[in-house]
Design a protein around this motif. Sequence first.
Motif, PDB file in Angstrom:
ATOM      1  N   LEU A 131       0.770  -1.293  -0.038  1.00 51.33           N
ATOM      2  CA  LEU A 131      -0.114  -0.020  -0.137  1.00 51.33           C
ATOM      3  C   LEU A 131       0.845   1.129   0.067  1.00 51.33           C
ATOM      4  O   LEU A 131       0.382   2.247  -0.673  1.00 51.33           O
ATOM      5  CB  LEU A 131      -1.036  -0.086   1.134  1.00 51.33           C
ATOM      6  N   GLY A 159      -0.480   2.798  -3.623  1.00 52.45           N
ATOM      7  CA  GLY A 159      -1.392   3.869  -3.833  1.00 52.45           C
ATOM      8  C   GLY A 159      -2.101   4.107  -5.325  1.00 52.45           C
ATOM      9  O   GLY A 159      -2.494   2.993  -5.740  1.00 52.45           O
ATOM     10  N   TYR A 175      -4.062  -0.382   7.307  1.00 48.33           N
ATOM     11  CA  TYR A 175      -3.405  -0.607   6.132  1.00 48.33           C
ATOM     12  C   TYR A 175      -3.360  -1.932   5.326  1.00 48.33           C
ATOM     13  O   TYR A 175      -3.940  -2.204   4.346  1.00 48.33           O
ATOM     14  CB  TYR A 175      -1.838  -0.192   6.252  1.00 48.33           C
ATOM     15  N   PHE A 196      -6.886  -2.053   3.582  1.00 45.85           N
ATOM     16  CA  PHE A 196      -6.694  -1.182   2.317  1.00 45.85           C
ATOM     17  C   PHE A 196      -5.930  -2.028   1.363  1.00 45.85           C
ATOM     18  O   PHE A 196      -6.007  -1.944  -0.090  1.00 45.85           O
ATOM     19  CB  PHE A 196      -6.298   0.323   2.488  1.00 45.85           C
ATOM     20  N   GLY A 197      -4.465  -2.768   1.858  1.00 48.34           N
ATOM     21  CA  GLY A 197      -3.914  -3.555   1.096  1.00 48.34           C
ATOM     22  C   GLY A 197      -4.935  -4.638   0.429  1.00 48.34           C
ATOM     23  O   GLY A 197      -4.505  -4.993  -0.860  1.00 48.34           O
ATOM     24  N   LEU A 255      -6.890  -3.356  -2.397  1.00 47.14           N
ATOM     25  CA  LEU A 255      -6.109  -3.003  -3.750  1.00 47.14           C
ATOM     26  C   LEU A 255      -6.023  -4.257  -4.446  1.00 47.14           C
ATOM     27  O   LEU A 255      -6.129  -4.420  -5.702  1.00 47.14           O
ATOM     28  CB  LEU A 255      -4.663  -2.446  -3.206  1.00 47.14           C
ATOM     29  N   GLU A 314       2.633  -4.933  -7.331  1.00 44.84           N
ATOM     30  CA  GLU A 314       2.241  -3.582  -7.770  1.00 44.84           C
ATOM     31  C   GLU A 314       2.568  -3.586  -9.399  1.00 44.84           C
ATOM     32  O   GLU A 314       1.681  -2.962 -10.123  1.00 44.84           O
ATOM     33  CB  GLU A 314       3.273  -2.423  -7.469  1.00 44.84           C
ATOM     34  N   CYS A 345      -6.649   3.917  -0.965  1.00 43.15           N
ATOM     35  CA  CYS A 345      -5.261   3.527  -1.157  1.00 43.15           C
ATOM     36  C   CYS A 345      -4.798   5.000  -1.442  1.00 43.15           C
ATOM     37  O   CYS A 345      -3.266   4.900  -1.068  1.00 43.15           O
ATOM     38  CB  CYS A 345      -5.360   2.837  -2.769  1.00 43.15           C
ATOM     39  N   SER A 388      -0.852   6.436   0.954  1.00 41.96           N
ATOM     40  CA  SER A 388       0.256   6.690   0.425  1.00 41.96           C
ATOM     41  C   SER A 388       0.602   7.951   0.751  1.00 41.96           C
ATOM     42  O   SER A 388       1.881   8.185   0.835  1.00 41.96           O
ATOM     43  CB  SER A 388       0.105   6.492  -1.162  1.00 41.96           C
TER      44      SER A 388
END
Length: 504
Positions: free
Chosen positions: A77, A81, A216, A219-220, A223, A306, A365, A369
């Motif tokens: 994360l 972002g 986090y 949210f990770g 993502l 990523e 996200c 960041s």
Amino acid sequence: MLKANRPCYNSFTTDIKAMITFLICLAALVAAYFIYGRYLEKVCGIDAANPVPSKTMYDGVDYLPLPKWKIFLIQLLNIAGLGPIFGALLGAAYGPVAFLWITVGGIFMGAMHDFIAGVISLKSNGLSLPEIIGKYLGNGTRAFMRIFSVLLMVLVGAVFMSQPAELIASNISMAPLETAAFKNITWELFLILMIILVYYILATVLPIDKIIGRFYPLFGIALLIMAISILGVLLFNSDTYIIPELTSFENQIADPQKFPIVPMLFTTIACGAISGFHATQSPMMARCMTSENESRPVFYGAMIAESIIALIWAAIGMAFWGGTEGLNEAIAQHGGSAAKLVNIITESTLGGSVATCVLVGIIGCAITSGDTAFRCARLIIADTAGIEQKSLYKRVLTALPLFAGALLIIFALPFQTIWSYFAWCNQTLAVITLWCITVYLKKKGKNFLIGTLPALAMTYVCSSYIFVSPMMFGMENRTVAYILGGVMTLAIATLVHFNNKVQD
């Protein structure tokens, strides 16, 4: 039975053939984690018996152990972002060549860069990036990096404060508040921006396990779910969303003369291939790891993840609008706003509540960041000035000027300008980090070519950008611009080599 099943098999085969470039790149990224990632472990001498900063430097604020799965998701994360989403969508306008850059860059540049930079910090008591660079490239470079890194972190913070607001603005219609960065933001949304700012302050100054460690990972996961959802759209609707194949290196952007692939593609897609910002984030996780064995999943693995996310969003960007021509038209129609493109894609492909959840996840996200950028800037300043960070008062005092600077940037500059300068500064930071990695490997008697070749390539990208980009010199004579970029690259490489000899 066999005959009845054949049409499905043939259809599946046809679908696979329609996205062969995409699938090869996807497979290469996954395989690299197990092959090249393990090779880098051997190069760096990863040893579980070595002490780690979370135990030797424990302070309960920045140095404290966290579970490996949490560190991976936080690192993902932190470094991702909106980069692999927004950058990949805009970079896809150059055509399928974007797939190649994301894959090759992600494996041999970005993931290597993140891994070795993270390992150096892990083996150096969690040192911040400027201090690491100073150790291997000299005190002059350290002094420059201390200022440059903080400025970049503030720029990143500004980017990731403004874009969540724009995403919200694209879904809410109210009377506008006119500023340079926000053209359709209401006073109500200005209040939301201030709420985000308050959150940033809390996440920046509180111990890392209070907010970052708790929220986090969620949210990770969001993502990853977003990427998997879009991947599902591509795989199961390949007759509707056709991914273009890489058949040439043709530049398919709307104005190829103004925006040549070299260097513009390599700065547009940064986070999905290589990003200097990542090396500033790694020391935060290096201070929380419980073993050197966690290095490959946390540093190399997060970057590979990523790159996969970027690959997926680049693919949907081209496929959704029927190819790069349609994508370029959409970018022009929406004023280059990647946020609006994301909104259109998610609403059309996922629809309803799922699209809303995806957009909420994207906003999360972006926000997550930004706060780690500010936290990183606080740590760099503290390391530079020797300001102890156990005291909450001193943490707040160190951080507040950073937020003031970010707000000034947001309301003074349009987003396109902010993003352009961020993109170049980001890749310039990657260049400096790559040269640091090269010197580190050379001093350790390791295969320094794995750092040197990416360093040369990215030095040329950033050097030629100065002469080619409309945001800088914008030279129309490309031959001269590229020659000047080459001369500058040679000069920098010579300077690094000479400085290394002097230090030896």
